[in-house]
Design a protein around this motif. Structure first.
Motif, PDB file in Angstrom:
ATOM      1  N   GLU A  43      38.507  47.887  35.708  1.00  0.00           N
ATOM      2  CA  GLU A  43      38.347  46.897  36.872  1.00  0.00           C
ATOM      3  C   GLU A  43      38.323  45.667  35.988  1.00  0.00           C
ATOM      4  O   GLU A  43      37.340  45.324  35.499  1.00  0.00           O
ATOM      5  CB  GLU A  43      37.314  47.177  37.891  1.00  0.00           C
ATOM      6  CG  GLU A  43      37.799  46.428  38.895  1.00  0.00           C
ATOM      7  CD  GLU A  43      38.467  47.495  40.080  1.00  0.00           C
ATOM      8  OE1 GLU A  43      39.585  47.533  39.960  1.00  0.00           O
ATOM      9  OE2 GLU A  43      37.703  47.762  40.992  1.00  0.00           O
ATOM     10  N   LEU A  44      39.351  44.607  36.197  1.00  0.00           N
ATOM     11  CA  LEU A  44      39.462  43.520  35.582  1.00  0.00           C
ATOM     12  C   LEU A  44      38.413  42.457  36.212  1.00  0.00           C
ATOM     13  O   LEU A  44      38.367  42.539  37.542  1.00  0.00           O
ATOM     14  CB  LEU A  44      40.678  42.839  35.266  1.00  0.00           C
ATOM     15  CG  LEU A  44      41.802  43.738  34.213  1.00  0.00           C
ATOM     16  CD1 LEU A  44      42.823  42.912  34.206  1.00  0.00           C
ATOM     17  CD2 LEU A  44      41.111  43.819  33.028  1.00  0.00           C
ATOM     18  N   PRO A  45      37.798  41.438  35.676  1.00  0.00           N
ATOM     19  CA  PRO A  45      37.150  40.532  36.441  1.00  0.00           C
ATOM     20  C   PRO A  45      37.984  39.479  37.414  1.00  0.00           C
ATOM     21  O   PRO A  45      39.234  39.486  36.840  1.00  0.00           O
ATOM     22  CB  PRO A  45      36.549  39.472  35.377  1.00  0.00           C
ATOM     23  CG  PRO A  45      37.086  39.860  34.043  1.00  0.00           C
ATOM     24  CD  PRO A  45      37.927  41.156  34.278  1.00  0.00           C
ATOM     25  N   GLY A  46      37.540  39.213  38.545  1.00  0.00           N
ATOM     26  CA  GLY A  46      38.285  38.536  39.576  1.00  0.00           C
ATOM     27  C   GLY A  46      39.309  39.512  40.342  1.00  0.00           C
ATOM     28  O   GLY A  46      39.939  38.942  41.284  1.00  0.00           O
ATOM     29  N   HIS A  47      38.864  40.849  40.102  1.00  0.00           N
ATOM     30  CA  HIS A  47      39.942  41.790  40.627  1.00  0.00           C
ATOM     31  C   HIS A  47      39.098  43.056  41.382  1.00  0.00           C
ATOM     32  O   HIS A  47      38.098  43.369  40.834  1.00  0.00           O
ATOM     33  CB  HIS A  47      40.995  42.181  39.814  1.00  0.00           C
ATOM     34  CG  HIS A  47      42.045  41.346  39.399  1.00  0.00           C
ATOM     35  ND1 HIS A  47      41.625  40.387  38.441  1.00  0.00           N
ATOM     36  CD2 HIS A  47      43.357  41.046  39.742  1.00  0.00           C
ATOM     37  CE1 HIS A  47      42.817  39.609  38.152  1.00  0.00           C
ATOM     38  NE2 HIS A  47      43.952  39.970  39.047  1.00  0.00           N
ATOM     39  N   GLY A  48      39.665  43.462  42.538  1.00  0.00           N
ATOM     40  CA  GLY A  48      38.898  44.839  42.989  1.00  0.00           C
ATOM     41  C   GLY A  48      37.633  44.695  43.234  1.00  0.00           C
ATOM     42  O   GLY A  48      37.284  43.635  43.877  1.00  0.00           O
ATOM     43  N   LEU A  57      40.284  35.813  30.076  1.00  0.00           N
ATOM     44  CA  LEU A  57      41.082  36.675  29.126  1.00  0.00           C
ATOM     45  C   LEU A  57      39.851  37.374  28.280  1.00  0.00           C
ATOM     46  O   LEU A  57      39.839  38.724  28.079  1.00  0.00           O
ATOM     47  CB  LEU A  57      42.028  36.009  28.344  1.00  0.00           C
ATOM     48  CG  LEU A  57      42.609  36.920  27.406  1.00  0.00           C
ATOM     49  CD1 LEU A  57      43.559  38.110  28.180  1.00  0.00           C
ATOM     50  CD2 LEU A  57      43.671  36.061  26.783  1.00  0.00           C
ATOM     51  N   ASP A  58      38.807  36.451  27.946  1.00  0.00           N
ATOM     52  CA  ASP A  58      37.673  37.174  27.087  1.00  0.00           C
ATOM     53  C   ASP A  58      36.979  38.289  27.954  1.00  0.00           C
ATOM     54  O   ASP A  58      36.648  39.495  27.413  1.00  0.00           O
ATOM     55  CB  ASP A  58      36.853  36.199  26.652  1.00  0.00           C
ATOM     56  CG  ASP A  58      37.480  35.176  25.493  1.00  0.00           C
ATOM     57  OD1 ASP A  58      38.081  35.483  25.026  1.00  0.00           O
ATOM     58  OD2 ASP A  58      36.474  33.942  25.505  1.00  0.00           O
ATOM     59  N   GLY A  59      36.721  37.818  29.309  1.00  0.00           N
ATOM     60  CA  GLY A  59      36.078  39.000  30.105  1.00  0.00           C
ATOM     61  C   GLY A  59      36.865  40.028  30.325  1.00  0.00           C
ATOM     62  O   GLY A  59      36.534  41.384  30.262  1.00  0.00           O
ATOM     63  N   ALA A  60      38.386  39.957  30.370  1.00  0.00           N
ATOM     64  CA  ALA A  60      39.011  41.149  30.659  1.00  0.00           C
ATOM     65  C   ALA A  60      39.076  42.161  29.255  1.00  0.00           C
ATOM     66  O   ALA A  60      38.943  43.061  29.663  1.00  0.00           O
ATOM     67  CB  ALA A  60      40.388  40.761  30.949  1.00  0.00           C
ATOM     68  N   VAL A  61      39.327  41.313  28.280  1.00  0.00           N
ATOM     69  CA  VAL A  61      39.354  42.192  26.930  1.00  0.00           C
ATOM     70  C   VAL A  61      37.913  43.000  26.772  1.00  0.00           C
ATOM     71  O   VAL A  61      37.889  44.173  26.422  1.00  0.00           O
ATOM     72  CB  VAL A  61      39.610  41.318  25.780  1.00  0.00           C
ATOM     73  CG1 VAL A  61      39.449  41.944  24.501  1.00  0.00           C
ATOM     74  CG2 VAL A  61      40.967  40.748  26.051  1.00  0.00           C
ATOM     75  N   ALA A  62      36.724  42.341  27.137  1.00  0.00           N
ATOM     76  CA  ALA A  62      35.656  42.764  27.073  1.00  0.00           C
ATOM     77  C   ALA A  62      35.449  44.264  27.821  1.00  0.00           C
ATOM     78  O   ALA A  62      34.668  45.260  27.619  1.00  0.00           O
ATOM     79  CB  ALA A  62      34.396  42.053  27.527  1.00  0.00           C
ATOM     80  N   ALA A  63      35.855  44.089  29.055  1.00  0.00           N
ATOM     81  CA  ALA A  63      36.012  45.049  30.204  1.00  0.00           C
ATOM     82  C   ALA A  63      36.619  46.365  29.551  1.00  0.00           C
ATOM     83  O   ALA A  63      36.170  47.470  29.638  1.00  0.00           O
ATOM     84  CB  ALA A  63      36.651  44.828  31.484  1.00  0.00           C
ATOM     85  N   VAL A  64      37.704  46.189  28.947  1.00  0.00           N
ATOM     86  CA  VAL A  64      38.572  47.162  28.015  1.00  0.00           C
ATOM     87  C   VAL A  64      37.900  47.698  27.111  1.00  0.00           C
ATOM     88  O   VAL A  64      37.576  48.901  27.069  1.00  0.00           O
ATOM     89  CB  VAL A  64      40.007  46.631  27.922  1.00  0.00           C
ATOM     90  CG1 VAL A  64      40.641  47.911  26.987  1.00  0.00           C
ATOM     91  CG2 VAL A  64      40.880  46.391  28.898  1.00  0.00           C
TER      92      VAL A  64
END
Length: 261
Positions: A43-48, A57-64
């Protein structure tokens, strides 16, 4: 974040598209579970469930990265559209975590001449009283069958995330990121996807970094290829997982110390 457990080789992490959520991967998670493959949908930041957070983008990569760690530290990462760009960036920043990459519906660089128009359009739609909800519902209804539309909508839509997404992706060098790691790459696009424009450049960039790269074009499918042609997409995903699992087994056999008689 949705997860399935199993013991069938290299795990899979799935990364959703913009404005959607992890629920879009239901059919792929079920197929991976049937195959015994450990899998998780990020679940990416800002979504779901994370719609209250800003997208970065940094937060999205960190989530993965966190989800790959949760599955043992190395995985096949598959993403669609925004998820594809995030997966490409994750592979470049954390090559030790990448057993392979399936990048779907993302073969256009963020430096596209159309990006300013997309940004202006997104900014305008987000000012509407419903933030584009009616337009989004119409698009989903026309683009997908009932089952795909339900999966896409199940986690809610991040109707005010698109401007943040376009701003964050704007400065990225996607082709450079593809050349920065050597794990194998599968590019998967629907035949009628408007994001196919630079397929050859994307394949070439991956190969320039030493990766085996394959392009899969799904007949009759459009941008939301995993939902529009779920059987074809899932077949490619399972084939990619089998390839990286075999490669991992071969590497383990070569690296194992010889037994002493």
């Amino acid at each position: 974040m949705a997860a399935r457990t199993g013991s069938g080789g290299v795990p899979v992490v799935l990364v959703h598209g913009s404005r959607t959520s992890a629920t879009m991967w239901r059919r792929q998670l079920e197929a991976l579970e049937r195959a015994g493959v450990p899998a998780m949908a990020t679940e990416l930041p800002g979504h779901g469930a994370r719609r209250g957070e800003p997208f970065t983008l940094d937060g999205a990569v960190a989530a993965v990265r966190r989800d790959v760690e949760a599955l043992g530290g190395r995985a096949l990462v598959a993403g669609l559209s925004l998820g594809g760009y995030v997966a490409i960036e994750h592979r470049a920043r954390h090559p030790e975590q990448s057993a392979g990459l399936v990048a779907a519906s993302c073969c256009t660089t963020s430096s596209s001449v159309l990006r300013p128009a997309w940004l202006s359009l997104a900014r305008w739609i987000e000012t509407w009283p419903d933030h584009g909800a009616r337009l989004n519902d119409t698009f989903v209804r026309l683009a997908l069958d009932a089952e795909g539309a339900r999966d896409l909508a199940a986690g809610g839509f991040a109707l005010r995330a698109m401007t943040q997404v376009l701003r964050e992706l704007g400065p990225t060098d996607t082709l450079g990121a593809l050349a920065a790691a050597s794990s194998p790459v599968w590019f998967v696009n629907g035949r009628y996807d408007h994001f196919r424009a630079q397929e050859r450049a994307f394949v070439g960039a991956a190969r320039a970094g030493g990766a085996a790269a394959r392009l899969v074009v799904v007949p009759h499918a459009r941008h939301l290829v995993s939902l529009d042609a779920p059987v074809s997409f899932t077949r490619t995903l399972l084939e990619a997982q089998a390839v990286v699992t075999s490669a991992a087994a071969d590497h383990a056999a070569v690296s194992a110390p010889a037994s002493v008689a």
